[in-house]
Design an enzyme around this catalytic site. Structure first.
Site, PDB file in Angstrom:
ATOM      1  N   ASP A  16      48.621  38.041  29.220  1.00 23.78           N
ATOM      2  CA  ASP A  16      48.709  38.587  27.868  1.00 23.78           C
ATOM      3  C   ASP A  16      48.150  37.535  26.901  1.00 23.78           C
ATOM      4  O   ASP A  16      48.070  36.340  27.231  1.00 23.78           O
ATOM      5  CB  ASP A  16      50.176  38.900  27.548  1.00 23.78           C
ATOM      6  CG  ASP A  16      50.379  39.392  26.133  1.00 23.78           C
ATOM      7  OD1 ASP A  16      49.559  40.214  25.665  1.00 23.78           O
ATOM      8  OD2 ASP A  16      51.338  38.956  25.477  1.00 23.78           O
ATOM      9  N   ASP A  18      48.801  37.302  22.904  1.00 21.37           N
ATOM     10  CA  ASP A  18      49.707  36.837  21.854  1.00 21.37           C
ATOM     11  C   ASP A  18      51.032  36.357  22.448  1.00 21.37           C
ATOM     12  O   ASP A  18      51.742  37.118  23.103  1.00 21.37           O
ATOM     13  CB  ASP A  18      49.965  37.958  20.847  1.00 21.37           C
ATOM     14  CG  ASP A  18      48.676  38.460  20.221  1.00 21.37           C
ATOM     15  OD1 ASP A  18      47.903  37.628  19.737  1.00 21.37           O
ATOM     16  OD2 ASP A  18      48.443  39.684  20.245  1.00 21.37           O
ATOM     17  N   ASP A 199      54.964  37.675  27.588  1.00 21.66           N
ATOM     18  CA  ASP A 199      56.133  37.262  26.805  1.00 21.66           C
ATOM     19  C   ASP A 199      56.876  38.452  26.228  1.00 21.66           C
ATOM     20  O   ASP A 199      57.996  38.294  25.735  1.00 21.66           O
ATOM     21  CB  ASP A 199      55.725  36.335  25.663  1.00 21.66           C
ATOM     22  CG  ASP A 199      54.978  37.067  24.563  1.00 21.66           C
ATOM     23  OD1 ASP A 199      54.077  37.880  24.884  1.00 21.66           O
ATOM     24  OD2 ASP A 199      55.293  36.848  23.377  1.00 21.66           O
TER      25      ASP A 199
END
Length: 246
Positions: A16, A18, A199
């Site tokens: 991922d 961000d 996250d």
């Protein structure tokens, strides 16, 4: 592959953007808060409780495509808006209008404050590639390529599946696994031979739903228990904890 903290069966790593590669999750949360708070004040004073940039960001918008995040949050507040169109102006009272308002605010914040990468992640990416594993970036952001270029990290990924690619291929976003599955397919590996690094809780759900070989939760905000509950095989605060020293 103990030096990378991964099972020996893993051939590719799917990251991922961000909150994993770049320190932009907090900027996204701030842009969402500004967008939703202004909308709620204007929409109905009775429903004007401010947007929670921690709990509600994690629950409803983090990791999801913009329009999906707008729908999920508004639904949680019992608010229904017209869908509108993807090119709605940012002041339109539609799902896409709110999403575009958020994107305008995000880009303004990035232009003002810039973007930083997590150095531990960049070192880990270099080590992963040095060990012969293939890499992909998987993000719901339509700004993914520009952000990667701004931190000099575009060369670290063999494949990019972002908001633009997902729209072109009509791939549903996280928590559906389709964008991660597309990345694995483009890299030429089975999901069972790919590791997911996320996250967001929606990203954990995507990793679990796609039956990937290993799912790493990156805990930047103190939500390790939730990351495990949503499917993480392991949770770290920084990818440097996994190893990857060359």
């Amino acid at each position: 592959m103990t030096e990378l903290g991964l099972p020996d069966t893993i051939l590719a790593c799917l990251f991922d953007l961000d909150g994993v590669v770049t320190k932009t999750a907090v900027v996204h949360a701030a842009a969402w808060k500004e967008t939703f708070d202004a909308f709620l004040r204007d929409y109905d004073g009775q429903r004007g409780r401010p947007f929670d940039a921690d709990a509600e960001y994690d629950e409803y918008v983090d990791g999801r495509p913009r329009a999906d995040g707008v729908r999920a949050f508004l639904d949680s507040r019992g608010i229904a808006l017209p869908e509108g169109a993807p090119d709605d102006p940012p002041d339109a009272r539609t799902v896409h209008g709110l999403g575009n308002r958020k994107n305008d605010l995000l880009l303004a914040k990035i232009r003002t404050f810039g973007v930083e990468a997590y150095e531990g992640t960049l070192r880990y990416l270099e080590a992963v590639r040095a060990h012969g594993l293939r890499t992909a970036i998987v993000s719901s952001s339509a700004n993914c390529r520009d952000v990667l270029r701004s931190v000099g990290a575009e060369h670290l990924f063999d494949v990019r599946i972002d908001g633009i690619v997902a729209s072109e291929r009509k791939l549903p976003g996280k928590p559906h696994p389709d964008t991660f599955l597309a990345a694995a397919r483009d890299l030429g590996v089975e999901p069972s031979a790919a590791a997911v690094f996320e996250d967001a809780l929606a990203g954990m759900d995507a990793g679990r739903a796609g039956s990937f070989g290993y799912v790493v939760g990156v805990d930047r905000v103190g939500q390790a228990a939730a990351l495990y509950a949503h499917g993480a095989d392991t949770v770290v605060e920084d990818l440097a904890e996994l190893g990857g020293k060359q």
